[in-house]
Scaffold this motif. Sequence first.
Motif, PDB file in Angstrom:
ATOM      1  N   LEU A  24      56.062  41.184  34.856  1.00  0.00           N
ATOM      2  CA  LEU A  24      55.067  41.066  35.916  1.00  0.00           C
ATOM      3  C   LEU A  24      53.992  42.147  35.757  1.00  0.00           C
ATOM      4  O   LEU A  24      52.826  41.930  36.066  1.00  0.00           O
ATOM      5  CB  LEU A  24      55.762  41.175  37.275  1.00  0.00           C
ATOM      6  N   GLU A  25      54.375  43.301  35.207  1.00  0.00           N
ATOM      7  CA  GLU A  25      53.398  44.358  34.936  1.00  0.00           C
ATOM      8  C   GLU A  25      52.394  43.878  33.882  1.00  0.00           C
ATOM      9  O   GLU A  25      51.199  44.172  33.977  1.00  0.00           O
ATOM     10  CB  GLU A  25      54.103  45.629  34.437  1.00  0.00           C
ATOM     11  N   ASP A  26      52.882  43.152  32.867  1.00  0.00           N
ATOM     12  CA  ASP A  26      51.986  42.585  31.855  1.00  0.00           C
ATOM     13  C   ASP A  26      50.991  41.632  32.512  1.00  0.00           C
ATOM     14  O   ASP A  26      49.815  41.588  32.159  1.00  0.00           O
ATOM     15  CB  ASP A  26      52.783  41.796  30.797  1.00  0.00           C
ATOM     16  N   VAL A  27      51.481  40.851  33.483  1.00  0.00           N
ATOM     17  CA  VAL A  27      50.620  39.887  34.178  1.00  0.00           C
ATOM     18  C   VAL A  27      49.551  40.635  34.984  1.00  0.00           C
ATOM     19  O   VAL A  27      48.413  40.192  35.093  1.00  0.00           O
ATOM     20  CB  VAL A  27      51.455  38.977  35.113  1.00  0.00           C
ATOM     21  N   ALA A  28      49.923  41.790  35.538  1.00  0.00           N
ATOM     22  CA  ALA A  28      48.987  42.552  36.372  1.00  0.00           C
ATOM     23  C   ALA A  28      47.821  43.098  35.553  1.00  0.00           C
ATOM     24  O   ALA A  28      46.696  43.184  36.044  1.00  0.00           O
ATOM     25  CB  ALA A  28      49.725  43.690  37.068  1.00  0.00           C
ATOM     26  N   HIS A  29      48.072  43.469  34.301  1.00  0.00           N
ATOM     27  CA  HIS A  29      47.032  44.146  33.526  1.00  0.00           C
ATOM     28  C   HIS A  29      46.559  43.367  32.310  1.00  0.00           C
ATOM     29  O   HIS A  29      45.563  43.722  31.697  1.00  0.00           O
ATOM     30  CB  HIS A  29      47.550  45.511  33.052  1.00  0.00           C
ATOM     31  N   GLY A  30      47.282  42.313  31.953  1.00  0.00           N
ATOM     32  CA  GLY A  30      46.995  41.640  30.680  1.00  0.00           C
ATOM     33  C   GLY A  30      47.605  42.471  29.573  1.00  0.00           C
ATOM     34  O   GLY A  30      47.781  43.682  29.731  1.00  0.00           O
ATOM     35  N   VAL A  31      47.960  41.818  28.456  1.00  0.00           N
ATOM     36  CA  VAL A  31      48.643  42.564  27.402  1.00  0.00           C
ATOM     37  C   VAL A  31      48.406  41.867  26.070  1.00  0.00           C
ATOM     38  O   VAL A  31      48.191  40.656  26.018  1.00  0.00           O
ATOM     39  CB  VAL A  31      50.160  42.665  27.719  1.00  0.00           C
ATOM     40  N   ALA A  48      45.368  38.758  32.088  1.00  0.00           N
ATOM     41  CA  ALA A  48      45.908  39.156  33.385  1.00  0.00           C
ATOM     42  C   ALA A  48      45.874  37.956  34.325  1.00  0.00           C
ATOM     43  O   ALA A  48      44.952  37.143  34.276  1.00  0.00           O
ATOM     44  CB  ALA A  48      45.077  40.303  33.961  1.00  0.00           C
ATOM     45  N   GLY A  49      46.895  37.830  35.153  1.00  0.00           N
ATOM     46  CA  GLY A  49      46.946  36.770  36.151  1.00  0.00           C
ATOM     47  C   GLY A  49      47.527  35.466  35.651  1.00  0.00           C
ATOM     48  O   GLY A  49      47.571  34.475  36.384  1.00  0.00           O
ATOM     49  N   ILE A  50      47.999  35.430  34.411  1.00  0.00           N
ATOM     50  CA  ILE A  50      48.543  34.182  33.849  1.00  0.00           C
ATOM     51  C   ILE A  50      49.767  33.735  34.653  1.00  0.00           C
ATOM     52  O   ILE A  50      50.510  34.560  35.183  1.00  0.00           O
ATOM     53  CB  ILE A  50      48.883  34.357  32.345  1.00  0.00           C
ATOM     54  N   ASP A  51      49.931  32.407  34.751  1.00  0.00           N
ATOM     55  CA  ASP A  51      51.051  31.851  35.506  1.00  0.00           C
ATOM     56  C   ASP A  51      52.231  31.577  34.599  1.00  0.00           C
ATOM     57  O   ASP A  51      52.061  31.331  33.408  1.00  0.00           O
ATOM     58  CB  ASP A  51      50.629  30.526  36.159  1.00  0.00           C
ATOM     59  N   ASP A  52      53.403  31.548  35.195  1.00  0.00           N
ATOM     60  CA  ASP A  52      54.627  31.198  34.452  1.00  0.00           C
ATOM     61  C   ASP A  52      54.482  29.788  33.885  1.00  0.00           C
ATOM     62  O   ASP A  52      54.076  28.873  34.585  1.00  0.00           O
ATOM     63  CB  ASP A  52      55.820  31.269  35.412  1.00  0.00           C
ATOM     64  N   GLY A  53      54.781  29.635  32.603  1.00  0.00           N
ATOM     65  CA  GLY A  53      54.744  28.309  31.978  1.00  0.00           C
ATOM     66  C   GLY A  53      53.403  27.926  31.374  1.00  0.00           C
ATOM     67  O   GLY A  53      53.293  26.883  30.743  1.00  0.00           O
ATOM     68  N   GLN A  54      52.369  28.741  31.566  1.00  0.00           N
ATOM     69  CA  GLN A  54      51.061  28.407  30.990  1.00  0.00           C
ATOM     70  C   GLN A  54      51.064  28.604  29.480  1.00  0.00           C
ATOM     71  O   GLN A  54      51.816  29.418  28.943  1.00  0.00           O
ATOM     72  CB  GLN A  54      49.957  29.250  31.632  1.00  0.00           C
ATOM     73  N   GLN A  55      50.192  27.869  28.810  1.00  0.00           N
ATOM     74  CA  GLN A  55      50.174  27.869  27.354  1.00  0.00           C
ATOM     75  C   GLN A  55      48.877  28.470  26.816  1.00  0.00           C
ATOM     76  O   GLN A  55      47.805  28.199  27.347  1.00  0.00           O
ATOM     77  CB  GLN A  55      50.305  26.430  26.854  1.00  0.00           C
ATOM     78  N   ILE A  56      49.005  29.254  25.770  1.00  0.00           N
ATOM     79  CA  ILE A  56      47.840  29.817  25.085  1.00  0.00           C
ATOM     80  C   ILE A  56      47.796  29.207  23.691  1.00  0.00           C
ATOM     81  O   ILE A  56      48.816  29.148  23.013  1.00  0.00           O
ATOM     82  CB  ILE A  56      47.956  31.353  24.979  1.00  0.00           C
ATOM     83  N   PRO A 114      48.641  34.490  43.285  1.00  0.00           N
ATOM     84  CA  PRO A 114      48.163  35.865  43.082  1.00  0.00           C
ATOM     85  C   PRO A 114      48.804  36.855  44.056  1.00  0.00           C
ATOM     86  O   PRO A 114      48.579  38.059  43.949  1.00  0.00           O
ATOM     87  CB  PRO A 114      46.658  35.756  43.338  1.00  0.00           C
ATOM     88  N   ASP A 115      49.594  36.357  45.006  1.00  0.00           N
ATOM     89  CA  ASP A 115      50.187  37.239  46.017  1.00  0.00           C
ATOM     90  C   ASP A 115      51.558  37.747  45.597  1.00  0.00           C
ATOM     91  O   ASP A 115      52.303  37.049  44.918  1.00  0.00           O
ATOM     92  CB  ASP A 115      50.322  36.507  47.358  1.00  0.00           C
ATOM     93  N   LEU A 126      43.535  34.626  37.747  1.00  0.00           N
ATOM     94  CA  LEU A 126      43.205  34.232  36.375  1.00  0.00           C
ATOM     95  C   LEU A 126      41.771  33.731  36.302  1.00  0.00           C
ATOM     96  O   LEU A 126      41.027  34.063  35.399  1.00  0.00           O
ATOM     97  CB  LEU A 126      44.188  33.144  35.908  1.00  0.00           C
ATOM     98  N   ARG A 127      41.413  32.886  37.272  1.00  0.00           N
ATOM     99  CA  ARG A 127      40.020  32.422  37.352  1.00  0.00           C
ATOM    100  C   ARG A 127      39.444  32.974  38.628  1.00  0.00           C
ATOM    101  O   ARG A 127      40.146  33.117  39.613  1.00  0.00           O
ATOM    102  CB  ARG A 127      39.972  30.894  37.356  1.00  0.00           C
ATOM    103  N   GLY A 128      38.154  33.295  38.600  1.00  0.00           N
ATOM    104  CA  GLY A 128      37.553  33.897  39.782  1.00  0.00           C
ATOM    105  C   GLY A 128      37.812  35.384  39.748  1.00  0.00           C
ATOM    106  O   GLY A 128      38.274  35.925  38.760  1.00  0.00           O
ATOM    107  N   SER A 129      37.487  36.027  40.864  1.00  0.00           N
ATOM    108  CA  SER A 129      37.587  37.486  40.836  1.00  0.00           C
ATOM    109  C   SER A 129      38.500  37.983  41.943  1.00  0.00           C
ATOM    110  O   SER A 129      38.965  37.215  42.772  1.00  0.00           O
ATOM    111  CB  SER A 129      36.183  38.074  41.005  1.00  0.00           C
ATOM    112  N   GLY A 130      38.729  39.270  41.938  1.00  0.00           N
ATOM    113  CA  GLY A 130      39.526  39.899  42.971  1.00  0.00           C
ATOM    114  C   GLY A 130      41.015  39.742  42.740  1.00  0.00           C
ATOM    115  O   GLY A 130      41.456  39.143  41.766  1.00  0.00           O
ATOM    116  N   LYS A 131      41.757  40.291  43.676  1.00  0.00           N
ATOM    117  CA  LYS A 131      43.211  40.283  43.562  1.00  0.00           C
ATOM    118  C   LYS A 131      43.830  39.651  44.797  1.00  0.00           C
ATOM    119  O   LYS A 131      43.211  39.598  45.861  1.00  0.00           O
ATOM    120  CB  LYS A 131      43.724  41.714  43.432  1.00  0.00           C
ATOM    121  N   GLY A 132      45.052  39.217  44.658  1.00  0.00           N
ATOM    122  CA  GLY A 132      45.810  38.702  45.797  1.00  0.00           C
ATOM    123  C   GLY A 132      46.305  39.846  46.673  1.00  0.00           C
ATOM    124  O   GLY A 132      45.946  41.004  46.454  1.00  0.00           O
ATOM    125  N   ASP A 133      47.127  39.526  47.633  1.00  0.00           N
ATOM    126  CA  ASP A 133      47.615  40.515  48.593  1.00  0.00           C
ATOM    127  C   ASP A 133      49.091  40.822  48.365  1.00  0.00           C
ATOM    128  O   ASP A 133      49.792  40.083  47.681  1.00  0.00           O
ATOM    129  CB  ASP A 133      47.441  39.986  50.019  1.00  0.00           C
TER     130      ASP A 133
END
Length: 373
Positions: free
Chosen positions: A128-135, A225-233, A268-269, A320-327
């Motif tokens: 989840l830390e990787d998701v927060a910052h991108g890696v 950053a912000g990628i969802d579980d199961g998404q593909q790159i 994002p929450d 992931l898309r758009g700006s800002g962070k969740g709560d």
Amino acid sequence: MSAGTKDYYAALGVERTASEAEIKKAFRKKARECHPDVCGDHDAEERFKSVNEAYDVLSDPSKREMYDRYGTVDPRTGAGAGPDLGDIFGGFGMDDLFSVFFGGMTGGAARRARTRGRDMAVQIVVTLEDVAHGVEREIVVNRLVPCDECGASGSSDGSGTRTCPDCGGAGQRRTQRQTFLGMVQSVAPCERCSATGHVIESPCSECNGQGRVPDRDHVRTQIPAGIDDGQQIRVRGAGEAGFRGDVAGDLLVTVRIAPHEYLERHGPDLHVGLSLTITEAALGADREVPGIDGDVPVTVPAGTQFGDQMRVRGEGLPRLRGSGKGDLTVHAIIEIPRKLTKEQRELLGQLAGTFGEQPRATPLTRLKEWLQG
Ligand SMILES: [Zn+2]
Ligand SMILES: [Zn+2]
């Protein structure tokens, strides 16, 4: 079987002083010999796996150094930052990897040869830390790579190709058979030219004229950053190399997110529980909760009930898309003490006396009150 008992040098049949090139050559030879598709021995698959495991360690300088020094490489804590050994074969079958290499151009419907490399799939696990910052992650894949020896041409001396004499360049052969229904004509891919219509004048010995060889590759990819579980790159061109220099396939990386110790994610929450004493809940308190980037201060209002939620804006994950962070949503958990000291029991007794002035509600009247809100 523990990793410590394995002799990787013996598995590849090389000296401990073998160079990188010697190790690579030995791996290819062994992989061809004991591939389950070509070798009929009952233990071929097991041997094929050991050869791959040995090559994984010995082809990586930092893993090899660790193995030489300690006689073992823990795949989880090993010097290589890549996924563990179990992941290497995840997502795609070894059969897929080698079937084309070993001339698996069968199937009656193959009218034209497939010369582009195929897409390959792997799965990686991030935190989840990787998701927060991108890696950025390095993925180790077994794939067919362009043959260095012949520059992916498949030809040992650059003399190139000529039209296949068996099929006249059509890539398929018609055969006629006499059956009890009469003459039956069937079309099958030409074996001589692997259905390409061309044969190599003098095939490269390293790749048998395929222009590609099995190897282990290290592919770097950015996990946003912000990628969802199961998404593909999709990593373009990092899949299987094409036949004799044709376009390579892509590598499809499915990202799975490991469960977090105390944070739960909804889009994002983020959600976290906060244990409160009965006095903190009743009187209110200033507390801290562990967020994704360290402690987050939270104000618990007086009269907080079990399950009440406090929302801290902007302490969630990036979108992931758009700006800002969740709560970050904090869920109140009120701990009723199981054991009391003598003093605490007396004080609570006094406290109970102050509540005693009100008529004692029966469970039924409480339920009514609760239903009426
Ligand atoms: Zn070659
Ligand atoms: Zn042919």
